[in-house]
Motif scaffolding. Structure first.
Motif, PDB file in Angstrom:
ATOM      1  N   UNK A 115     157.425  52.396  72.238  1.00  0.00           N
ATOM      2  CA  UNK A 115     156.186  51.695  72.586  1.00  0.00           C
ATOM      3  C   UNK A 115     155.984  50.553  71.595  1.00  0.00           C
ATOM      4  N   UNK A 116     156.025  49.334  72.090  1.00  0.00           N
ATOM      5  CA  UNK A 116     155.938  48.160  71.222  1.00  0.00           C
ATOM      6  C   UNK A 116     154.787  47.276  71.672  1.00  0.00           C
ATOM      7  N   UNK A 117     153.890  46.987  70.746  1.00  0.00           N
ATOM      8  CA  UNK A 117     152.717  46.164  71.043  1.00  0.00           C
ATOM      9  C   UNK A 117     152.912  44.748  70.513  1.00  0.00           C
ATOM     10  N   UNK A 118     152.302  43.793  71.192  1.00  0.00           N
ATOM     11  CA  UNK A 118     152.265  42.406  70.748  1.00  0.00           C
ATOM     12  C   UNK A 118     150.797  42.019  70.605  1.00  0.00           C
ATOM     13  N   UNK A 119     150.437  41.582  69.407  1.00  0.00           N
ATOM     14  CA  UNK A 119     149.039  41.289  69.085  1.00  0.00           C
ATOM     15  C   UNK A 119     148.914  39.812  68.696  1.00  0.00           C
ATOM     16  N   UNK A 120     148.356  39.008  69.590  1.00  0.00           N
ATOM     17  CA  UNK A 120     148.240  37.570  69.327  1.00  0.00           C
ATOM     18  C   UNK A 120     147.239  37.266  68.220  1.00  0.00           C
ATOM     19  N   UNK A 121     146.193  38.045  68.102  1.00  0.00           N
ATOM     20  CA  UNK A 121     145.053  37.848  67.203  1.00  0.00           C
ATOM     21  C   UNK A 121     144.231  36.626  67.637  1.00  0.00           C
ATOM     22  N   UNK A 122     143.074  36.463  67.019  1.00  0.00           N
ATOM     23  CA  UNK A 122     142.162  35.371  67.364  1.00  0.00           C
ATOM     24  C   UNK A 122     142.701  34.000  66.966  1.00  0.00           C
ATOM     25  N   UNK A 123     143.802  33.968  66.195  1.00  0.00           N
ATOM     26  CA  UNK A 123     144.374  32.696  65.737  1.00  0.00           C
ATOM     27  C   UNK A 123     145.304  32.093  66.801  1.00  0.00           C
TER      28      UNK A 123
ATOM     29  N   UNK B 116     142.657  49.462  61.670  1.00  0.00           N
ATOM     30  CA  UNK B 116     143.982  48.926  61.990  1.00  0.00           C
ATOM     31  C   UNK B 116     145.046  50.009  61.868  1.00  0.00           C
ATOM     32  N   UNK B 117     144.989  50.834  60.828  1.00  0.00           N
ATOM     33  CA  UNK B 117     145.978  51.899  60.660  1.00  0.00           C
ATOM     34  C   UNK B 117     146.037  52.780  61.903  1.00  0.00           C
ATOM     35  N   UNK B 118     144.879  53.095  62.461  1.00  0.00           N
ATOM     36  CA  UNK B 118     144.828  53.946  63.653  1.00  0.00           C
ATOM     37  C   UNK B 118     145.430  53.237  64.859  1.00  0.00           C
ATOM     38  N   UNK B 119     145.123  51.955  65.018  1.00  0.00           N
ATOM     39  CA  UNK B 119     145.687  51.188  66.137  1.00  0.00           C
ATOM     40  C   UNK B 119     147.204  51.124  66.032  1.00  0.00           C
ATOM     41  N   UNK B 120     147.699  50.725  64.863  1.00  0.00           N
ATOM     42  CA  UNK B 120     149.140  50.554  64.684  1.00  0.00           C
ATOM     43  C   UNK B 120     149.883  51.880  64.803  1.00  0.00           C
ATOM     44  N   UNK B 121     149.220  52.969  64.410  1.00  0.00           N
ATOM     45  CA  UNK B 121     149.852  54.281  64.470  1.00  0.00           C
ATOM     46  C   UNK B 121     150.144  54.759  65.876  1.00  0.00           C
ATOM     47  N   UNK B 122     149.588  54.104  66.883  1.00  0.00           N
ATOM     48  CA  UNK B 122     149.822  54.486  68.274  1.00  0.00           C
ATOM     49  C   UNK B 122     151.124  53.901  68.826  1.00  0.00           C
ATOM     50  N   UNK B 123     151.752  53.009  68.057  1.00  0.00           N
ATOM     51  CA  UNK B 123     152.941  52.309  68.544  1.00  0.00           C
ATOM     52  C   UNK B 123     154.118  52.513  67.595  1.00  0.00           C
TER      53      UNK B 123
END
Length: 359
Positions: free
Chosen positions: A161-169, A267-274
């Protein structure tokens, strides 16, 4: 080797302010490392003025900064490993611009005693190499350790499971980063990965300003001594910190500390899902000119969140220059970031489209 922080305050004064090795150098020497020499940094690793280092892929362009010389030296095959620091984007950005791997470990995972201080909250030792295998060696030297054991078997892209996070930037992203972003997703999907783009909570949009506030407040403290010692020799951008030109209040500084602290476990919790999370390393390819080290907007959030970041090279802009992407993880998951980055990096380098003209 004189320690002068690229500051005229200390040039020509023998050994400079440091008569002993910084902690990371003590560790490396004790492990048998051969120290070839020092490389160029910006003044106190704290400003964006560039030069004299140039980008090995195009000498008219910046190698990034503040760890300019280290990124260029590794990218140019002069040395296999280099050290840098990151307070904003000073390790990841040169990694992308010079087409090399760049690791910003979890904040505090490697001692930075003896290094020039800008922001105690953000300053992190950075590492450069041309392979993850070299980072695995350095991880042993610096005794980096995750809470959870990293598997011995190679990371499998298929089914991950790989996430891509563009962020607000993301609105700043140039064509080179956009091409790399799309190409990376296509390559991972072709290998059987489950890829999705994720959005962050609105509070994460505040981090860039919080990061600026923390740097302004802590820079006010860090540069006071040199300001009083030799203001005329200190970069004027650093005067602004000491003189508090932004009129930052201590209340705003505390709100910035508390806001970032609140979001770190989120963030740790979000990243830990992937199994892996990717974010842009840079706005685009290295800009023309060596007078400025480039825009670090995509990096500052991860620096103040204090998480491990790995720039993975392999992609090319429309003009054929390197563009990397950053693999980020939860705090103290540095070894997992390297574990995933080793396999994924091999894919990106083989299929990403960048062709080095150095050799």
């Amino acid at each position: 080797m004189p320690t002068c922080h690229n500051s005229s305050i200390y040039k020509g004064k023998g050994e400079g302010p440091s008569l002993i090795d910084a902690a990371p150098i003590i560790t490396l020497r004790a492990a048998g490392a051969l120290i070839f020499g020092k490389t160029t940094t910006t003044e106190f690793a704290s400003v964006s003025d560039g030069g004299p280092s140039t980008n090995p892929h195009d000498s008219t362009r910046t190698p990034g900064g503040s760890s300019s010389g280290s990124g260029a030296a590794v990218g140019d095959f002069q040395v296999p490993i280099g050290l840098g620091t990151q307070t904003g984007g000073s390790t990841i950005r040169p990694g992308s611009f010079n087409s090399i791997y760049a690791l910003k470990p979890t904040w505090g995972a490697i001692s930075r005693e003896g290094l020039a201080q800008y922001s105690i909250t953000c300053d992190t030792l950075g590492l450069y190499a041309r392979s993850v295998e070299d980072f695995e060696l350095l991880a042993k030297v610096f005794q980096l350790a995750d809470d959870e054991p990293v598997p011995v078997a190679p990371f499998s892209i298929r089914g991950s499971k790989i996430a891509f996070c563009k962020t607000h930037v993301w609105p700043k992203a140039g064509p080179g980063t956009k091409v790399a972003w799309q190409k990376a997703q296509e390559l991972l999907k072709s290998q059987g990965a489950i890829v999705e783009e994720i959005d962050l909570l609105a509070d994460f949009e505040k981090i860039q300003q919080w990061h600026s506030n923390v740097l302004a407040g802590e820079g006010r403290t860090s540069f006071l001594g040199n300001y009083l010692l030799a203001k005329d020799k200190l970069h004027k951008n650093l005067w602004d910190h000491v003189e508090n030109s932004t009129k930052l209040s201590r209340k705003e500084q505390l709100e910035s500390y508390d806001g970032c602290a609140r979001l770190r476990p989120v963030w740790d919790e979000i990243a830990g899902k992937y199994d892996a999370v990717f974010t842009p390393s840079v706005v685009d390819e290295a800009p023309v000119g060596i007078g400025n080290t480039g825009d670090a907007s995509f990096c500052s959030m991860w620096t103040i969140l204090q998480v491990p970041c790995l720039n993975i090279p392999g992609f090319a802009s429309e003009s054929g220059l390197p563009v990397g992407l950053t693999l980020v993880g939860p705090r103290y998951h540095d070894l997992h970031v390297l574990y995933a980055g080793k396999t994924i990096g091999g894919l990106f380098e083989a299929e990403g489209g960048f062709q080095s003209k150095l050799f």
